[in-house]
Design a protein around this motif. Sequence first.
Motif, PDB file in Angstrom:
ATOM      1  N   UNK A 981      59.908  13.416  47.829  1.00 33.10           N
ATOM      2  CA  UNK A 981      58.544  13.029  48.191  1.00 33.10           C
ATOM      3  C   UNK A 981      58.138  13.731  49.476  1.00 33.10           C
ATOM      4  N   UNK A 982      56.957  14.295  49.492  1.00 34.26           N
ATOM      5  CA  UNK A 982      56.356  14.845  50.706  1.00 34.26           C
ATOM      6  C   UNK A 982      57.292  15.842  51.396  1.00 34.26           C
ATOM      7  N   UNK A 983      57.753  16.821  50.668  1.00 40.34           N
ATOM      8  CA  UNK A 983      58.633  17.858  51.216  1.00 40.34           C
ATOM      9  C   UNK A 983      57.994  19.228  50.993  1.00 40.34           C
ATOM     10  N   UNK A 984      58.524  20.233  51.688  1.00 44.94           N
ATOM     11  CA  UNK A 984      58.025  21.600  51.527  1.00 44.94           C
ATOM     12  C   UNK A 984      58.648  22.330  50.364  1.00 44.94           C
ATOM     13  N   UNK A 985      59.198  21.628  49.432  1.00 40.77           N
ATOM     14  CA  UNK A 985      59.967  22.214  48.327  1.00 40.77           C
ATOM     15  C   UNK A 985      59.075  23.047  47.411  1.00 40.77           C
ATOM     16  N   UNK A1014      56.870  13.491  44.154  1.00 44.80           N
ATOM     17  CA  UNK A1014      55.560  13.064  44.644  1.00 44.80           C
ATOM     18  C   UNK A1014      55.159  13.896  45.862  1.00 44.80           C
ATOM     19  N   UNK A1015      53.899  14.245  45.887  1.00 45.42           N
ATOM     20  CA  UNK A1015      53.319  14.907  47.057  1.00 45.42           C
ATOM     21  C   UNK A1015      54.123  16.150  47.434  1.00 45.42           C
ATOM     22  N   UNK A1038      58.238  10.369  37.141  1.00 40.65           N
ATOM     23  CA  UNK A1038      56.966  10.316  37.849  1.00 40.65           C
ATOM     24  C   UNK A1038      56.732  11.661  38.523  1.00 40.65           C
ATOM     25  N   UNK A1039      55.619  12.307  38.189  1.00 40.88           N
ATOM     26  CA  UNK A1039      55.218  13.567  38.808  1.00 40.88           C
ATOM     27  C   UNK A1039      53.807  13.359  39.358  1.00 40.88           C
ATOM     28  N   UNK A1040      53.665  13.347  40.679  1.00 41.41           N
ATOM     29  CA  UNK A1040      52.369  13.065  41.298  1.00 41.41           C
ATOM     30  C   UNK A1040      52.098  14.049  42.438  1.00 41.41           C
ATOM     31  N   UNK A1041      50.824  14.435  42.555  1.00 37.83           N
ATOM     32  CA  UNK A1041      50.367  15.225  43.698  1.00 37.83           C
ATOM     33  C   UNK A1041      51.174  16.521  43.863  1.00 37.83           C
ATOM     34  N   UNK A1088      56.508   7.560  31.676  1.00 34.51           N
ATOM     35  CA  UNK A1088      56.072   8.822  32.248  1.00 34.51           C
ATOM     36  C   UNK A1088      54.784   8.609  33.013  1.00 34.51           C
ATOM     37  N   UNK A1089      54.748   9.090  34.263  1.00 29.27           N
ATOM     38  CA  UNK A1089      53.563   8.984  35.112  1.00 29.27           C
ATOM     39  C   UNK A1089      53.258  10.371  35.656  1.00 29.27           C
ATOM     40  N   UNK A1090      52.171  10.973  35.177  1.00 31.74           N
ATOM     41  CA  UNK A1090      51.708  12.263  35.684  1.00 31.74           C
ATOM     42  C   UNK A1090      50.326  12.032  36.262  1.00 31.74           C
ATOM     43  N   UNK A1091      50.154  12.237  37.571  1.00 30.15           N
ATOM     44  CA  UNK A1091      48.869  11.942  38.189  1.00 30.15           C
ATOM     45  C   UNK A1091      48.679  12.781  39.436  1.00 30.15           C
ATOM     46  N   UNK A1092      47.412  12.951  39.829  1.00 29.43           N
ATOM     47  CA  UNK A1092      47.089  13.714  41.011  1.00 29.43           C
ATOM     48  C   UNK A1092      47.456  15.178  40.908  1.00 29.43           C
ATOM     49  N   UNK A1093      47.447  15.717  39.689  1.00 32.06           N
ATOM     50  CA  UNK A1093      47.842  17.112  39.462  1.00 32.06           C
ATOM     51  C   UNK A1093      46.559  17.932  39.306  1.00 32.06           C
TER      52      UNK A1093
END
Length: 1460
Positions: A981-985, A1014-1015, A1038-1041, A1088-1093
Motif C-alpha cells: 500500500x502507498x509505495x513507490x513500487x 492499494x495506492x 484487492x487492486x485499488x488506485x 475481487x475488488x478493482x477500484x480507483x483505476x
Amino acid sequence: MELVISIVAKIAEYTVAPIGQWLCYSCHYNSNMENLRDFKRSVLDSIDAASRNGEEIKDDVKTWLAKVDGILHQLATEILGGGEAEASSRSSNAACLNLKHRHQLSREAKKIVENIAGLLKNGDFSTVGFRPAAQEIVNPKTREYLSLDSRISIMEGIMEALGDANINRIGVWGLAGVGKTTLMKEIFKKAKEESLFHEVALANVTDTPDVIRIQGEIAEMLGLELDSEKIVTVREGRLRARLEKDNAKKILVILDDVWKELDLEEIGITPSERCKVLLTSRDWQVLANEMCTEENSFKLDILGEEEAWKLFEKMAGDSIKDDHDLQNEAIKVAKACEGLPIALVTVSKALKNKNLSTWKDALVQLTRPTPEHDTRIWSRVYSCIELSYIHLDGREVRSLFLLCARQGYYISYRDLLRYGFGLRLFYGIDTLEKARNRLETLVNNLRDSCLLLQSPHSSEEFYMHDVVRRVATIIASNDHMFVMRGDGGQKAWPDVDALKICEALSIHGGDHIHKYPNKIECPNLRYFHVQCKNRYLATPSSTSFQGMGKLEDIFFQGMDKLEVLSLTKIQLSSLLSLRNLQTLCLDECNLGDIHGIGELKNLVILSLARSDISNLPTEIGLLTRLRLLDLSSCYELKVIPPNVLSSLVNLEELYMRNITVRWEVEGPSNEGKNASLAELKKLSHLITLEIDIPDANNLPIDLFTEKLKRYMICIGGTWYPIFKELAFSRMLKLELNMSFQLDFGIKMLLKRTEYLHLDESNITESVLYQLDREDFQQLKHLCIKNNGNIKHIPGLRTSVVAFPILETFVLENMISLVEICQGNLPLESFKNLKVLTVYNCEKLRFIFSSSIARGLSLLKVLMITRCNNLGAIFVKEEDGIEDQGDMMLFGRLQTLVLRDLPKLVGFLSTKDSFMPDCRETNSEDNHDLQLPLLRHDQVSFPSLQTLRMLGLPKIKYVWSCGQEPKTVFRCLEQLQVLEIIDCGVEEIVAVEKGGEAVAIRTLVFPQVTQLYFRDLRRLKWFYKGVHVSKWPMLKEMTIQECHKVEIFASKVVSFEKAVEDQRQSEMSNIKQPLFSVDELSFPSLKELDISGMDKLEIVWQDQVAATSFPNIPNANNLSANFFFEKLERYRICIGVQSYLMREVGLSRVLKLKLNLRFQLDVGIKMLMKRTEYLYLDEENSSKSVLYEVDREDFRQLKHLHIQNNGNIKHILESGTSVVAFPILDTFVLKNMFSLKEICQDKLPSESFKNLKVLNVDNCEKLIFIFPSSIARGLSLLEELKITRCNNLGAIFVKEEEDGIEDQGDMMLFGRLQTLVLEDLPKLVGFLSTKDSVMAYCRETNSEGNHDLQLPLLHHDQVSFPSLQTLCMEGLPKIKYVWSCGQEPKTVIRCLEQLQVLEIEDCGVEEIVAVERGGGGEAVAIRTLVFPQVTILNFRNLPRLQLVLQWSSCFKMADAERDEN
C-alpha cells in the motif's frame, strides 16, 4: 483521539464564520488543506496504536479512511486541477490576481472539510480496533484419530452440509467419548483454512449450560467485548448484532456438548444462510427436538475393530510391537475398549511401557461391571477411566485427580494449589514453594495420562473431558465426596446419612443453594466449595439466589473438621470460628462482619480477591501461620491498618494488584491510618509479590530482596502487559519520574526479571545507564518507550553477549535513538529473539548489523513502523555478502511488516552506500535507482506467511532476481498474505538485466490467500519477464488506485510471441497487463475488488479469452469467463472512485464510468449477469452499455443506478417478452438528458415487481415514468422521488385498454411511505392517459392558464394507506392536491399515517377539492382528522384559498406549522 477532536473544533470554527465574509475563504485556503491532512494523520495514529496493542482494525474505520483518501484525491485533482504540487508552484502574485478563483476553490475545500467533520461527529471512533478473535488449538496428538477413514468420511459430509445454502443447522451426535469435541476442533480449523466462513466461533455448552459463559466464549472468538456487568438480554442483543452485522460475511458457530434443548435465541444466535450453527450432543433427541433434522445430522459411531486397533497401536507405542505375547494381550485390551476413542487413548496411554502381568490385570478390570447406581455412563467407559485412575502413580496424583473432578469446567492452577495445600494433599510439604513444584509434577502426570487437558485459553488453566470428569465424580462419591452440578450431575442435597460421612462437597451454579437447609450436619466435612452464578448477570427470572441473601453462622455449625472453605459470589453475615480451617477463599463475596477472622488461628491461605471489603480488619494480623494473602482487585479497599501486614511473618505469597490504598510514607513513627510499604521488609519468607505502586515516592529504599522468586510489580503507573497471551514468573514495569533512583532492590529485580517494561517519558537519564549488560541475562521480553534522550541502548558496547535469551524486543517513541547497538556485539547476542517491533524512532538509521542479523535464526515477527530516517533494516559490515552460499537466512520468519519508512532503500545494505543512497534519493520524484526491497542473493524467508509494506516511497521493486526467478519463489512457498500500500513500487518482481530467457516462466504462489495492492501510483505490472503467474489458493484480491495499470490480466499465448510483444512494448506504447495468466491462474478466487483505476481499459481482453479455449471458435458463446466464473463476492470499480460506494450490504458490486475506448469483454458481461449492484456513469460514452446486453442479463440485479447519458432514449427497447428486473429493489436515473421513456414497449406485468425505491432526477425529455400495467405491480414500493424533469406530464399513464373507471379498480400503493415531487413544470397528475397528458400540456402551456381541473391525486384512482411524507415543490399546473367525492372520507382514510406535509411554490388553490354536481348541500360540519401529522409547511402558494371548500373542522396532531 484528542488530536481528532481538536481538528473538528478547528473545522467548526471555520464553518460557523459569516457567509458574508467571503474573503475569509481565500485566506483559509491553506488551513483547510492542512486540516484535511491533520485529520487523516490523527486517525492513522489511532490505527497504529491499536495495531501495537495486538488489535485488528475495524472494517468501518478502513472504509471511512478510504473515503477520506478519496476526498483528498478529489481535492488534489478535481478542485486543485492538477494537484497540490502544481497549486503550490503558483506564485503568490498570480494567486492574488485570481483571488476570486481561489475563493471558489477554498469554498469547495471547506465543504469537504465540513463533510468530514460531520462524518467524525456522527461516527464513534473512540476505538478503531478490536482484539483479534481467539483461536482454538488442535492438539497434534489427535491427528492419528482424525486420519481414520470413518472420521474423514464424517468430516467431509459435515463440510459439504456447511456449504449447502439450504442448511443452517447441523447436528453431530454420538456416545460420550466417541470424539465429537476433537472432530469439532478440526472442523473449526478447516472452516477457517478453506475460507468457507469468514469467522468461526466454538463454545462448550456442557451439562450445566451457562448462557453468560457461552455468550462470552463466542464473543471472545469473534473479537467482541461483552460488558460483564450487563444482564443476559443486553448481552444477547450485542451478540446478535455482531453476528448479523455484515451481510457479506459468513459465520459458523459451533456449540459443543449440548445436553438438552438449547434456546439459541436466548444466547443471541439466529441460524440463517449466513450464520450457521453446528451442534454436538450425546442424545439424538436433543438435536431432533426442533433443532436439527435427520437429513442434516450425522452420527459419530464408535470405531470398527480395524480402526480401533490402528489407533490403539499408535498410542501405545513401539513396546507392544516387539513382544508377541504382549501384542496379543494388547489386542484383547483394545477389543475390550469396545471401539470408544477416549477409552482406546486413555488405556493405551496408561499401559504404555508396562509389563505383561499389568496388561493381563488390566484386561480383568476392563471386564468388571460398573457401579450399579450409575446409569448414564457406559460400563466400558467407566472401566477404562477407572483403570487409568488406578494406574496413576501414587496417592497424591489420585487425590489431585479427584480434586479436579470437584472444580468447574475450567480448572485453575491457582485453585488447585490453594485447595490442595489446605487439604494437605502434598505429602511432607510445608511451604507453598515446595507445593508449587509438586503440583506441577502431578499436573503433568495427569496430562500425560490424557486425564487432564490443557485449556486453549490460558496456560494456567486445564479441563477434563466430560466423560472423564463424570467417572471421576463417581469415583469420588465412593470416597464420600459429592459434586452437585445441576442437569449433568447430582441435583439434590445428599441425604442425612450421606452428609454425616461426607468429606467433600462441591456446588456449582448456585441453583441448588436456594433449597439448602438452615443447618446441615457434616462432622467429617473437610472441603466445602460453592460457586454461585453472578447475580448481576442473571436474568430477572433466575432463582439462583432465591432464599440465599446470606449464609448464616448456623450453617457452618458442626463442621469442625473443615479444612478448605471456598465461596464465590456469596453474601455472608459473619464468620463462625472454624478452628481447623486451612484455606479460606471468599472471592467476589459480599462480606459482612469478618472481624472474627482472627479466631481462625490455623489459617494458611486467605483470599478476599474482588470482594467488597473496604477496611482490612486488624484481626488479620493475628493469623501468624498465614502463607498466602490475596487482596487483588478489591477496588473498595482503602485502609490497611499499620502493623497488620508486618505481623504475617510466615507469609510467602502476597497479591495486591488493582487496589487503591494510599500507602503511608516510611518514617520513624508511622501513626497514619494506613500501613507503609516498609512493612513488607519484615516478611522474611515472602517469595511471591504482585503489587501496583502508582506513586514511586511511597517506595521505601531496598524494599525488594533476592528472595522474591515470582513477582508482578508496577511502579509509577498501572499494569497493562502488552504480551497478554504469555505467562511470566517475574514481571516489572517502571514508569519513572525525574527524582527516581534505582536502589539495590530494584537493580536486583532487573537482573532477574523475565518481562521488563520501561516508560521513561519523565526522566532525563535512562535506567539502562545504571545497569550492565550482564544484568539482562534472564530477560525474555523487553519494552522500552518514550525516551527522548538516549542515542544508543546503553551497555551494548562490551564483549559480553547481550540479551542471550531475549524473545521479544519492543522499542517505541525513542525519538533520539540513532543506533540500537554502538559498536560490534558478540555474534550470539539476541540469538533467541522471536519478535522485534520498532515504532516511531525517527532518528534510527538501521536496526542491526549483519553480524547480529545472521544470528536471528529464531525470529518469527519483524515489524518496523514510522521511523523517518531508517535507510535499511540491516546493514552489512565489511564482510561483504557476494555469493548465494553466503545468503542471510531467516528460516522461521513468518510476519514482516514495514510501514511508513520514507527513506528505506532496502532490507539489507552496506553501511557505506547506505547514507549516499538516502541523499541521492532524497526527493521522492527521483526514482531512477534500482531499489529492490529484497534481493534474491542476499536474504531468504522460507517460512514467511505475511508480508505487509505500507508507505515505502523509495522502493521500486519488492523482489529482484536473476534471469530465472525460481530463487525468489522457492522462499515464498508459505506466503499467505501479500499487502502493498502507498509505495513507490513499479514492479513486484524485477529481473536483473542481461541474457535471454529460453522459456515461459511459471511463477507459483501456492499458499497465498489474500492479495492487496492499494495506492501504487507507479505500478505497471507484476513481473515484466515472459511468465505465467499462478495463485491456486488465492481467495481475496484487492487492486485499488493503481493508476498506471491499463490491462488487468492477459494470457501469454506462446513464448516466441511473448518475447516479440515484450520487445515491441519496450520500443512502443504496447500495453502490458498487470498479471500474465492462463486458465488455471486463479481457480479459488472468490472476492475481487478493482477500484480507483483511472486508466484501466480492459479487465480481460476478448481475444485472450477466445484463445484460452481453442476448441470454442467464439469466446462470446461462453456462459462465463473462466477468470470470473468462481467469484462469489466482488466489488469492482472501473473509472470511478471506490470511496463513493455506499454500504449496501451486497456481495457482488460493479461500478463503471466508461470512456470512448472502453469495450465490454466477456468477463465484464458475465459479471453484469451476476451483479447485484450496478452503477453506470456514461458521461463519456457514445453508446450505453445497456445496448450491449440482454434483458435476461439482469436476473440477479437488486440495485441499478444509471447517470450522465445524453444519447439513449429508452432504457429497455422493444423486442422481448422477458420479465424485466424481477428482483430489482432500487432504481435510480439521473441526468439522462435524451431519455423519453423508460420502457419503449409494453412489458410483462411482473417487471419491476420487487421495486422499493424509485428515484428519477434531471431527465428533461422524459414524459412519464411507467405505464399503469407496470405501476399496478409496484405493491412493494416504499419511496418515490421524481425531480427536475421538465417535460414530465404524469408519473404513470393509463394504457388505452386499461380504463380505470370504478373505485374497485383503484391503484393501490400499499407500502409507499415517501412521495417527493419537485420541479416538474408540466406535471398535470399522478395518473393520467397518455393523450390527455399531451392535451393538458398544450392547453396549459402558459402557467397563467389555470382553468382546467388538475388535481394531483384522484380519490378513485390511487391510494396510499402507508404514506408518511408528502413533499410537493415547483408544480405550477397542480390546482388541487386531492380530489374527492361528496364525502371526503375516502381521502382522509388513506392518509392516516401521514406525518409530514410540505407544499411549496405550486399552483395549488385548494388542498382537498370536492367534485361538483349532485348531492345537494352538506347537512353537517365534517371533521377531517390527520392523526399522525407532525410537520405542516405551506410556502409560496399565492393561489391557495382554503383547505376544503365545504364546512369542515380541520384537526391534526401537534404539528409544527409554517404557512407563508
